[in-house]
Write a protein that holds these residues in place. Structure first.
Motif, PDB file in Angstrom:
ATOM      1  N   VAL A 230       0.915  -1.074   0.170  1.00 34.40           N
ATOM      2  CA  VAL A 230       0.020  -0.043   0.070  1.00 34.40           C
ATOM      3  C   VAL A 230       1.115   1.053   0.077  1.00 34.40           C
ATOM      4  O   VAL A 230       0.753   2.183  -0.633  1.00 34.40           O
ATOM      5  N   PHE A 231       2.086   1.336   0.670  1.00 34.75           N
ATOM      6  CA  PHE A 231       2.759   2.400   0.739  1.00 34.75           C
ATOM      7  C   PHE A 231       3.603   2.660  -0.388  1.00 34.75           C
ATOM      8  O   PHE A 231       4.376   3.647  -0.211  1.00 34.75           O
ATOM      9  N   ARG A 232       3.687   1.663  -1.252  1.00 33.42           N
ATOM     10  CA  ARG A 232       4.372   1.854  -2.375  1.00 33.42           C
ATOM     11  C   ARG A 232       3.611   2.326  -3.489  1.00 33.42           C
ATOM     12  O   ARG A 232       3.956   2.721  -4.538  1.00 33.42           O
ATOM     13  N   MET A 233       2.163   2.369  -3.233  1.00 30.12           N
ATOM     14  CA  MET A 233       1.314   3.020  -4.180  1.00 30.12           C
ATOM     15  C   MET A 233       1.620   4.564  -4.456  1.00 30.12           C
ATOM     16  O   MET A 233       1.604   5.310  -3.386  1.00 30.12           O
ATOM     17  N   LYS A 234       1.613   5.156  -5.485  1.00 27.55           N
ATOM     18  CA  LYS A 234       1.586   6.449  -5.620  1.00 27.55           C
ATOM     19  C   LYS A 234       0.579   7.190  -5.489  1.00 27.55           C
ATOM     20  O   LYS A 234       0.809   8.365  -4.927  1.00 27.55           O
ATOM     21  N   SER A 235      -0.734   6.688  -5.859  1.00 26.24           N
ATOM     22  CA  SER A 235      -2.039   7.479  -5.495  1.00 26.24           C
ATOM     23  C   SER A 235      -2.170   7.341  -4.069  1.00 26.24           C
ATOM     24  O   SER A 235      -2.449   6.330  -3.443  1.00 26.24           O
ATOM     25  N   LEU A 236      -2.832   8.343  -3.665  1.00 24.66           N
ATOM     26  CA  LEU A 236      -2.997   8.547  -2.023  1.00 24.66           C
ATOM     27  C   LEU A 236      -4.412   7.790  -2.007  1.00 24.66           C
ATOM     28  O   LEU A 236      -4.999   7.511  -1.180  1.00 24.66           O
ATOM     29  N   ASP A 237      -5.421   8.136  -2.954  1.00 27.76           N
ATOM     30  CA  ASP A 237      -6.668   7.529  -3.041  1.00 27.76           C
ATOM     31  C   ASP A 237      -6.760   5.954  -3.068  1.00 27.76           C
ATOM     32  O   ASP A 237      -7.412   5.287  -2.348  1.00 27.76           O
ATOM     33  N   ASN A 238      -5.631   5.658  -3.641  1.00 24.72           N
ATOM     34  CA  ASN A 238      -5.641   4.213  -3.973  1.00 24.72           C
ATOM     35  C   ASN A 238      -5.230   3.639  -2.561  1.00 24.72           C
ATOM     36  O   ASN A 238      -5.651   2.464  -2.190  1.00 24.72           O
ATOM     37  N   ARG A 239      -4.208   4.069  -1.781  1.00 21.73           N
ATOM     38  CA  ARG A 239      -3.791   3.688  -0.614  1.00 21.73           C
ATOM     39  C   ARG A 239      -5.076   3.661   0.569  1.00 21.73           C
ATOM     40  O   ARG A 239      -5.165   2.703   1.012  1.00 21.73           O
ATOM     41  N   VAL A 240      -5.674   4.869   0.562  1.00 21.73           N
ATOM     42  CA  VAL A 240      -6.913   4.982   1.277  1.00 21.73           C
ATOM     43  C   VAL A 240      -7.899   3.741   1.105  1.00 21.73           C
ATOM     44  O   VAL A 240      -8.313   3.086   1.864  1.00 21.73           O
ATOM     45  N   LYS A 241      -8.174   3.744  -0.297  1.00 16.84           N
ATOM     46  CA  LYS A 241      -9.084   2.581  -0.527  1.00 16.84           C
ATOM     47  C   LYS A 241      -8.771   1.151  -0.304  1.00 16.84           C
ATOM     48  O   LYS A 241      -9.523   0.283   0.222  1.00 16.84           O
ATOM     49  N   ALA A 242      -7.408   0.932  -0.355  1.00 15.03           N
ATOM     50  CA  ALA A 242      -7.094  -0.296  -0.101  1.00 15.03           C
ATOM     51  C   ALA A 242      -6.993  -0.624   1.357  1.00 15.03           C
ATOM     52  O   ALA A 242      -7.391  -1.628   1.796  1.00 15.03           O
ATOM     53  N   LEU A 243      -6.674   0.329   1.993  1.00 14.80           N
ATOM     54  CA  LEU A 243      -6.867   0.233   3.769  1.00 14.80           C
ATOM     55  C   LEU A 243      -8.291   0.280   4.217  1.00 14.80           C
ATOM     56  O   LEU A 243      -8.402  -0.627   5.276  1.00 14.80           O
ATOM     57  N   THR A 244      -8.841   0.917   3.519  1.00 15.21           N
ATOM     58  CA  THR A 244     -10.372   0.854   3.966  1.00 15.21           C
ATOM     59  C   THR A 244     -10.971  -0.372   3.977  1.00 15.21           C
ATOM     60  O   THR A 244     -11.757  -0.935   4.747  1.00 15.21           O
ATOM     61  N   THR A 245     -10.603  -1.262   2.787  1.00 13.81           N
ATOM     62  CA  THR A 245     -11.108  -2.628   2.749  1.00 13.81           C
ATOM     63  C   THR A 245     -10.709  -3.533   3.780  1.00 13.81           C
ATOM     64  O   THR A 245     -11.184  -4.672   4.081  1.00 13.81           O
ATOM     65  N   CYS A 246      -9.746  -3.230   4.533  1.00 17.83           N
ATOM     66  CA  CYS A 246      -9.059  -4.058   5.602  1.00 17.83           C
ATOM     67  C   CYS A 246      -9.485  -3.760   6.709  1.00 17.83           C
ATOM     68  O   CYS A 246      -9.356  -4.531   7.730  1.00 17.83           O
ATOM     69  N   ILE A 247      -9.950  -2.616   7.042  1.00 19.94           N
ATOM     70  CA  ILE A 247     -10.467  -2.122   8.382  1.00 19.94           C
ATOM     71  C   ILE A 247     -11.352  -3.328   8.986  1.00 19.94           C
ATOM     72  O   ILE A 247     -11.291  -3.375  10.386  1.00 19.94           O
ATOM     73  N   GLU A 248     -12.221  -3.476   8.381  1.00 23.30           N
ATOM     74  CA  GLU A 248     -13.625  -4.406   9.187  1.00 23.30           C
ATOM     75  C   GLU A 248     -12.769  -5.883   9.640  1.00 23.30           C
ATOM     76  O   GLU A 248     -13.096  -6.261  10.418  1.00 23.30           O
ATOM     77  N   HIS A 249     -11.985  -6.286   8.614  1.00 26.21           N
ATOM     78  CA  HIS A 249     -11.452  -7.592   8.861  1.00 26.21           C
ATOM     79  C   HIS A 249     -10.367  -7.529  10.119  1.00 26.21           C
ATOM     80  O   HIS A 249     -10.399  -8.445  11.054  1.00 26.21           O
ATOM     81  N   LEU A 250      -9.725  -6.346   9.985  1.00 26.10           N
ATOM     82  CA  LEU A 250      -8.865  -6.163  11.228  1.00 26.10           C
ATOM     83  C   LEU A 250      -9.603  -6.292  12.550  1.00 26.10           C
ATOM     84  O   LEU A 250      -9.156  -6.661  13.861  1.00 26.10           O
ATOM     85  N   ILE A 251     -10.713  -5.556  12.633  1.00 25.19           N
ATOM     86  CA  ILE A 251     -11.476  -5.384  13.841  1.00 25.19           C
ATOM     87  C   ILE A 251     -12.000  -6.941  14.327  1.00 25.19           C
ATOM     88  O   ILE A 251     -11.928  -7.309  15.362  1.00 25.19           O
ATOM     89  N   LEU A 252     -12.431  -7.701  13.382  1.00 23.75           N
ATOM     90  CA  LEU A 252     -12.762  -9.192  13.539  1.00 23.75           C
ATOM     91  C   LEU A 252     -11.701  -9.800  14.283  1.00 23.75           C
ATOM     92  O   LEU A 252     -11.693 -10.659  15.068  1.00 23.75           O
ATOM     93  N   VAL A 253     -10.468  -9.654  13.621  1.00 25.40           N
ATOM     94  CA  VAL A 253      -9.029 -10.262  14.122  1.00 25.40           C
ATOM     95  C   VAL A 253      -8.826  -9.789  15.607  1.00 25.40           C
ATOM     96  O   VAL A 253      -8.598 -10.641  16.267  1.00 25.40           O
ATOM     97  N   ALA A 254      -9.013  -8.624  15.658  1.00 30.26           N
ATOM     98  CA  ALA A 254      -8.753  -8.222  16.939  1.00 30.26           C
ATOM     99  C   ALA A 254     -10.005  -8.740  18.211  1.00 30.26           C
ATOM    100  O   ALA A 254      -9.338  -9.188  19.400  1.00 30.26           O
ATOM    101  N   VAL A 255     -11.070  -8.692  17.893  1.00 33.41           N
ATOM    102  CA  VAL A 255     -12.197  -9.139  18.624  1.00 33.41           C
ATOM    103  C   VAL A 255     -11.772 -10.697  19.091  1.00 33.41           C
ATOM    104  O   VAL A 255     -12.341 -10.921  20.018  1.00 33.41           O
ATOM    105  N   PHE A 256     -11.541 -11.384  18.071  1.00 31.57           N
ATOM    106  CA  PHE A 256     -11.366 -13.029  18.172  1.00 31.57           C
ATOM    107  C   PHE A 256     -10.219 -13.274  18.707  1.00 31.57           C
ATOM    108  O   PHE A 256     -10.234 -14.046  19.789  1.00 31.57           O
ATOM    109  N   TYR A 257      -8.952 -12.811  18.427  1.00 34.49           N
ATOM    110  CA  TYR A 257      -7.738 -13.299  18.647  1.00 34.49           C
ATOM    111  C   TYR A 257      -7.345 -12.980  20.012  1.00 34.49           C
ATOM    112  O   TYR A 257      -6.689 -13.605  21.054  1.00 34.49           O
ATOM    113  N   ILE A 258      -7.399 -11.413  20.229  1.00 39.63           N
ATOM    114  CA  ILE A 258      -6.892 -10.836  21.508  1.00 39.63           C
ATOM    115  C   ILE A 258      -7.386 -11.782  22.776  1.00 39.63           C
ATOM    116  O   ILE A 258      -6.495 -12.047  23.637  1.00 39.63           O
TER     117      ILE A 258
END
Length: 329
Positions: A230-258
């Motif tokens: 993501v941080f190698r992407m030149k476009s800021l919009d592409n970075r934000v879009k890519a990270l946004t698709t991961c937020i929900e999954h990261l929440i599930l990971v934290a709620v389950f594993y921690i």
């Protein structure tokens, strides 16, 4: 001891069953079980909605939504194997579980905890391929390949938990049959044995690494690679879009594993956690993720949200037409 029966072939002593006593000393227990009943209803309704939306919409028959449907099925079964039994103990005041049924519940619970962990790892794999290999995503991550991955995780989880549960029959229980947990939990049961349970302890240790630590490490490594990409992407919009698709999954990971890794580390290995706190925290850590998953992840996914809203509108139109037909008659 008249309540015990002896297995003659191996001179093992198996009781008729166990008494589940995990919630006997809890204050406000009725409030907690009302909360659990609410959690179970939400789990079944929302996960069933997600499953129906994916099954009946051909445009959602993709690798990503196959993984989402797999998670939804696991969520329903995971909470079904524990919450109804907990509520039954509270309502009927019958906390006795027959020996064979205890082993079945133990097997089903740990099998679907394993599958929940692997399902989150599969979703991380889907994000990894989609973000890091966008040009080859359709050729690498196909419906066939995703189906194979899902089937392999089910077979593996079935096999390892069947082995772990099977070796419980090698134990003799000649003292207490009171299990201090909210179901026939693996470690609290084998610690009641009056013969050597080293094999069962080793199986529990290995399982915790296989079903929790391994997938968790895979997910963390996946997100390290995703962040580098993501941080190698030149476009800021592409970075934000890519990270946004991961937020929900990261929440599930934290709620389950921690919570689960903390409880198993502190409770199983170090044994520093209070038994009452262990039962409460483990029950919450096991029951809440299946309830939260469809709300945080599935129903926030654009495609599923659109289909869900379309289904609601269709039902409303159908109800209005029925009312109009009745008034006309």
């Amino acid at each position: 001891m008249s309540f015990l029966r002896t297995v003659l072939n191996d001179s093992l002593i198996h009781p008729p069953g166990f008494y589940i006593i995990g919630f006997e000393t809890f204050p406000f227990i009725s409030v907690y079980f009302i909360f659990l009943a609410f959690v179970y209803v939400v789990t079944v309704l929302f996960n069933s909605l997600v499953i129906c939306i994916i099954v009946f919409n051909r445009c959602l028959h993709t690798p990503k939504f196959l993984a989402v449907a797999n998670l939804a099925v696991i969520d329903v079964i995971l909470n079904t194997c524990t919450i109804p039994g907990m509520i039954k103990i509270f309502l009927v005041k019958d906390n006795f579980v027959p020996f064979n049924l205890c082993l079945v519940q133990m097997h089903v619970y740990y099998m679907f905890v394993s599958l929940e962990s692997y399902a989150l790892a599969i979703l991380a794999y889907d994000r990894l391929i989609a973000i890091c290999f966008p040009l080859h995503h359709n050729s690498i991550n196909t419906v066939l390949s995703m189906s194979c991955i899902v089937c392999l995780t089910w077979c593996f989880a079935l096999g390892v938990t069947a082995f772990a549960t099977g070796i419980m029959t090698r134990l003799s229980f000649c003292n207490s049959v009171r299990v201090f947990s909210y179901f026939c939990d693996y470690a609290p049961v084998f610690r009641l044995a009056c013969n050597d349970f080293t094999m069962q302890w080793s199986a529990a240790s290995s399982l915790s690494l296989l079903i929790l630590v391994g997938p968790c490490i895979f997910i963390l490594l996946s997100y390290v690679i995703i962040l580098v990409t993501v941080f190698r992407m030149k476009s800021l919009d592409n970075r934000v879009k890519a990270l946004t698709t991961c937020i929900e999954h990261l929440i599930l990971v934290a709620v389950f594993y921690i919570p689960l890794i903390t409880i198993f580390t502190v409770g199983f290995y170090l044994r520093l956690i209070d038994p009452d706190q262990r039962v409460l925290s483990l029950s919450l850590a096991s029951c809440l993720p299946p309830c939260i998953n469809p709300i945080v992840y599935s129903l926030k996914t654009k495609e599923i949200k659109v289909r869900a809203l379309a289904l609601v509108r269709k039902n409303r139109i159908g109800m209005q037409q029925k009312r109009q037909n009745k008034t006309q008659k």
